[in-house]
Design a protein around this motif. Structure first.
Motif, mmCIF file in Angstrom:
data_model
loop_
_atom_site.group_PDB
_atom_site.id
_atom_site.type_symbol
_atom_site.label_atom_id
_atom_site.label_comp_id
_atom_site.label_asym_id
_atom_site.label_seq_id
_atom_site.Cartn_x
_atom_site.Cartn_y
_atom_site.Cartn_z
ATOM 1 N N LYS A 1 -1.309 14.053 4.915
ATOM 2 C CA LYS A 1 -0.210 13.971 5.866
ATOM 3 C C LYS A 1 -0.041 12.542 6.364
ATOM 4 O O LYS A 1 1.080 12.038 6.497
ATOM 5 N N GLY A 58 3.340 10.268 5.720
ATOM 6 C CA GLY A 58 4.021 9.676 6.875
ATOM 7 C C GLY A 58 4.141 8.174 6.743
ATOM 8 O O GLY A 58 5.186 7.587 7.099
ATOM 9 N N ASP A 74 6.766 4.406 12.811
ATOM 10 C CA ASP A 74 5.525 5.101 12.502
ATOM 11 C C ASP A 74 4.874 5.673 13.762
ATOM 12 O O ASP A 74 4.389 6.811 13.750
ATOM 13 N N VAL A 115 6.796 9.195 13.381
ATOM 14 C CA VAL A 115 5.861 9.846 12.462
ATOM 15 C C VAL A 115 4.638 10.376 13.202
ATOM 16 O O VAL A 115 4.357 11.578 13.195
ATOM 17 N N LEU A 147 6.264 13.804 14.161
ATOM 18 C CA LEU A 147 6.083 14.571 12.936
ATOM 19 C C LEU A 147 4.663 15.123 12.815
ATOM 20 O O LEU A 147 4.476 16.277 12.420
#
Length: 917
Positions: free
Chosen positions: A576, A580, A701, A705, A709
């Protein structure tokens, strides 16, 4: 790892003056070394392994006039004025002599000199004349003194020209200038201090990360200057190490100081809080730093020496930042002491005044999947994580869709070495570039040089003209003004002026077309050509960097995946994290393309001309951003895993870990963005796209992310986020970033209650034996434990486990005050182990001579010879006299009493129902 950092933090806190003095002393020492060695930044750049560089190297030896650097002085008449005016000709001719007097100038050819056709020129409209200068050496290696003197002579020419005429200087020499340090770094530090002040709430706490970063940057910069005395180092190298050193030095210290204040708020003493913050946040700092260093060292995959030096210097800066953070920060915390202890919140003060109990700690809901955060938690971040995880699939689709939309312009990304056409519009080199394009065509700013050996030719002049005719026939060739052999008639060159500019993709197509023509020209004319020149070198560099991207990505991502798997003990979390990162990189590429090629917000960022991005940008941005992205992954997810390890609730830990780390991750990301973005508006064109890409990449990021995310994906995965195959778990080393072992060690400090007990075990299950085998024992100092069993594996397993050579399956075990397996390395140093089955009695003598606090001797039953038993008895007696605690392993019913002095306290473990009990 966490236990070692815990001890390091306590030691640095206690010896704060010595630690601070040592770092300052090291800074002074390295500074003195840099001053004595006198290293300088020479900016010499070579790109081995490319055709253009190899041809350039050959030309340096055989045709130095063609291999050097060129500069161009353009004289232009206004409103149609012709440059053949006698006063203009006289001024230009006089300036030729002045240019020849400048150091490094090997030739200066007047545009009105007909003896060297093609070397210089007058435009077809007669309004511009081009004076060409040749200089010895690489452009970036020619010092500023030479450039300044050339500018002065050009200014003198401009002043000598009649009214209505201008002279400007530009060309290859001025097309690339490596950026140096500027006021931007100071602006980034100011923004960082403001963010730290808001985050940490005090000048003392905010100053520590800055001092930490400045010391690390000072050390790394001085080390670069020391390295410059032994190798070629460009001025971009300290700039990159400074950017990274500032950013990570501030961030790493921020994480430790923030955790320290959290622990102080719980009521811990200052030294204990410093040690624990170093153990937990410091562990994350080490592994975050390792990922950055791996990414930077991976820049060497491109095979470009100066880029490799940049990567190594950046990795060294990050490594120094890590070392300074885990030693200097605890020392500074010791200096600050109680001053950093947070004041109770307004709500807590009201509760205390009203005599009510404080709010309860967070508690899991009945199903264990959610966490009810009390009101005194940060409401903003609590709301953020609730929003991200309430509809996790919606969050995933929306964030990925937004990132792909940002990344879409990256499909148009073009790479090239920048030329003078991207310089500021009011600079002399940019004015010269634009005027040459107007009067001579864009290709005149970057002619190609075709070279080859003519040593076997009987008619070198005819051969060169034949080759020139072949090249004139190619599409994309504007003219071939020069085709000539050198003075020794062994090397020939042909100058080819393309119809397009140096960074135009059509120029790269022309270079490839000329190279494709090599077999034909070799067969017809015996001329083995090679294409070189400033433009060709830039094209080859871009191609080489593009080819290096895939192996670089495999190297960096592969190693870091292994590292993250070891840290998080998970398969899903590293995958993951990597996906990302790729989304963040794509978004950064897309924004850079949109600004520098499509012109979106170009004026706001002072982009002087739209066009290709500097060819180094992708690999540098990928390397640096990977490390920084993993920083936020480690800091955020390690806190989630820490809560998961302690609570066992996977989804609940997402919220608590997020709220516990989101504030400091936000501050760290804002600092990173500020430091990088400070280089964008007024930065050098070489660094602008890299700085913008890093600023955008970090922002995307961190906030999209990692903080949006990632929680959504982990909410979907639940317990599966922490799944790892047992076989892989056993193979990979464990570093305990979350401090699980440390918490266990601290919680068991008071056990065993008897301080004389040297070996203590409770509920101990030995590895490789039946799970029903349980051991409970307490062996005091000077006592002897004799373990009897019918099978050799049982006493061997016990002795190896106590000696720190074998990890226990379960249960608690302490040896000489050290908890196993947490402190296995220290136990191995304190416990001697001898297997008489394989080593013999001589090994026992050697082990006793080392005077270990604990001595384990297995298979004493194999010593049956009376003389040998007497020898073993004497050795064991000496060990007991030295204060050792003995552990003896015996198979069968052979007694061990005759090996011990009379009256020695003995504890016996004997088989009961097939188990050691």
């Amino acid at each position: 790892m966490s236990s070692a950092l815990y001890r390091l933090g306590r030691a640095a806190f206690a010896r704060r003056r010595a630690v601070i003095g040592a770092w300052v002393g090291l800074l002074v020492l390295i500074g003195a070394a840099a001053g004595l060695l006198g290293g300088t930044l020479d900016n010499s750049v070579s790109i081995p392994g490319t055709e253009s560089q190899a041809a350039l190297d050959r030309l340096t030896a055989t045709f130095p006039q063609a291999a050097g650097t060129t500069a161009q002085v353009l004289v232009v008449g206004e409103d149609g004025a012709q440059v053949d005016d006698p006063a203009v000709v006289t001024a230009v001719e006089d300036s030729v002599d002045a240019f020849l007097e400048v150091e490094s100038v090997t030739s200066a050819v007047s545009p009105f000199d007909d003896t060297l056709p093609g070397a210089s020129a007058v435009s077809d409209d007669g309004e511009a004349a081009l004076l060409t200068l040749s200089l010895e050496g690489e452009g970036v290696a020619i010092g500023d003194e030479v450039k300044d003197r050339l500018r002065d002579v050009a200014d003198e020419l401009d002043a000598a020209l009649p009214d209505g005429y201008d002279a400007t200087i530009g060309g290859q020499l001025f097309s690339q200038e490596f950026p140096g340090l500027s006021i931007a770094e100071v602006l980034g530090v100011v923004v960082a201090f403001i963010v730290l002040l808001v985050t940490l709430g005090g000048f003392a706490a905010a100053g520590m990360p800055l001092l930490n970063a400045l010391l690390g940057v000072g050390l790394s910069t001085l080390l670069v200057l020391v390295a410059a005395a032994f190798t070629s180092v460009t001025s971009t190298t300290p700039l990159l190490s400074l950017m990274l050193g500032l950013a990570v030095g501030i961030d790493y210290a921020l994480f430790i100081v923030s955790r320290y204040r959290e622990l102080l708020a719980t009521g811990l003493p200052t030294q204990e809080a410093a040690a624990r913050s170093n153990a937990t946040a410091g562990s994350a700092v080490i592994f975050a730093g390792l990922t950055v260093m791996i990414a930077l060292v991976g820049l060497g995959v491109a095979g470009i020496p100066f880029l490799t030096v940049m990567g190594v210097a950046g990795a060294a800066a990050v490594g120094i930042a890590v070392l300074v953070s885990i030693t200097l920060v605890p020392a500074m915390l010791g200096v600050a002491g109680e001053r950093l202890r947070p004041r109770p919140s307004r709500r807590a003060r009201k509760d205390a005044a009203a005599g009510t109990a404080p709010a309860a700690a967070p508690a899991p809901a009945a199903d264990g999947d959610t966490w009810d955060l009390p009101e005194h938690h940060n409401r903003f971040f609590a709301g953020w994580v609730r929003l991200a995880t309430a509809r996790p699939w919606v969050t995933v689709v929306v964030t990925i869709g937004a990132l792909l939309a940002l990344a879409f312009p990256a499909l148009d990304l073009r790479l090239a070495l920048p030329d003078a056409g991207v310089a500021p519009t009011d600079s002399s080199q940019r004015v010269t570039y634009d005027r040459i394009t107007e009067h001579f065509g864009p290709g005149a700013n970057g002619p190609l040089v075709v070279t080859g050996s003519i040593v076997t030719s009987d008619d070198p002049l005819g051969l060169m003209e034949d080759v020139a005719d072949e090249l004139r026939a190619l599409p994309g060739v504007d003219s071939v003004p020069l085709a000539t052999p050198n003075e020794s008639i062994d090397t020939g060159i042909v100058q080819v002026v393309p119809t397009t500019g140096p960074t135009d993709p059509a120029t790269a197509d022309l270079v490839n077309a000329i190279r494709d023509l090599r077999p034909t020209i070799l067969e017809k004319h015996g001329f083995d050509l090679a294409v070189t020149g400033f433009t060709a070198v830039g094209i080859d560099v871009s191609a080489k960097l593009g080819a290096a991207l895939l192996p670089f990505a495999v190297f960096v991502v592969g190693l870091s995946l292994i590292l993250l798997t070891m840290v998080f003990r998970s398969i899903a979390v590293p995958l993951k994290a990597t996906i990302g990162y790729l989304l963040s990189v794509a978004a950064a590429f897309g924004v850079v393309t949109a600004v520098f090629e499509h012109g979106i917000a170009a004026d706001l960022l002072h982009v002087s001309r739209l066009g290709p991005i500097i060819s180094f940008m992708p690999i540098v941005l990928m390397g640096v951003l990977f490390g920084l992205a993993m920083d936020y992954e480690v800091f955020l997810v390690s806190r989630m895993r820490e809560d998961y390890v302690h609570s066992g609730k996977a989804r609940a830990s997402i919220a608590t870990g997020f709220v516990g780390s989101a504030k400091v991750v936000t501050a760290a990301a804002v600092i990173m963005v500020a430091v990088f973005f400070a280089f964008v508006p007024e930065g050098d064109i070489n660094i602008k796209p890299i700085a913008l890409g890093l600023a955008v990449g970090v922002a995307v990021d961190a906030f999209v992310v990692r903080m949006t995310l990632v929680p959504a994906v982990m909410q979907i995965l639940g317990e599966r986020a922490w799944w790892m195959p047992k076989g892989l778990d056993r193979v990979l080393p464990s570093f305990d970033v979350e401090g699980e072992a440390l918490h266990r060690e601290i919680s068991m400090q008071a056990w065993p209650h008897d301080p004389d007990v040297v070996v203590a075990a409770r509920g101990l299950r030995l590895a490789a034996l039946d799970r029903t085998d349980v051991v409970d024992l307490a062996v005091r100092r000077g006592e002897v434990l004799v373990a009897h069993a019918d099978e050799p594996a049982r006493p061997a397993a016990l002795l190896l486990t106590v000696a720190g050579r074998l990890a226990p399956e379960a249960g608690d075990l302490k040896v000489d005050g050290l908890l196993l397996p947490v402190r296995a390395a220290a136990v191995r140093r304190r416990v001697g182990y001898v297997d008489l089955r394989t080593e013999g009695v001589d090994a026992l003598d050697a082990a006793v001579a080392e005077r270990p606090p604990v001595l384990a001797v297995d298979r004493t039953d194999l010593v049956t010879d009376p003389h040998e038993r007497a020898h073993v008895a004497a050795a064991l007696s000496r060990a007991l006299d030295a204060g050792a605690t003995l552990l003896l392993g015996v198979v069968g019913s052979t007694p061990a009493d005759d090996l011990l002095p009379a009256g020695t306290p003995v504890t016996t473990l004997a088989p009961q129902a097939g188990a050691l009990a």
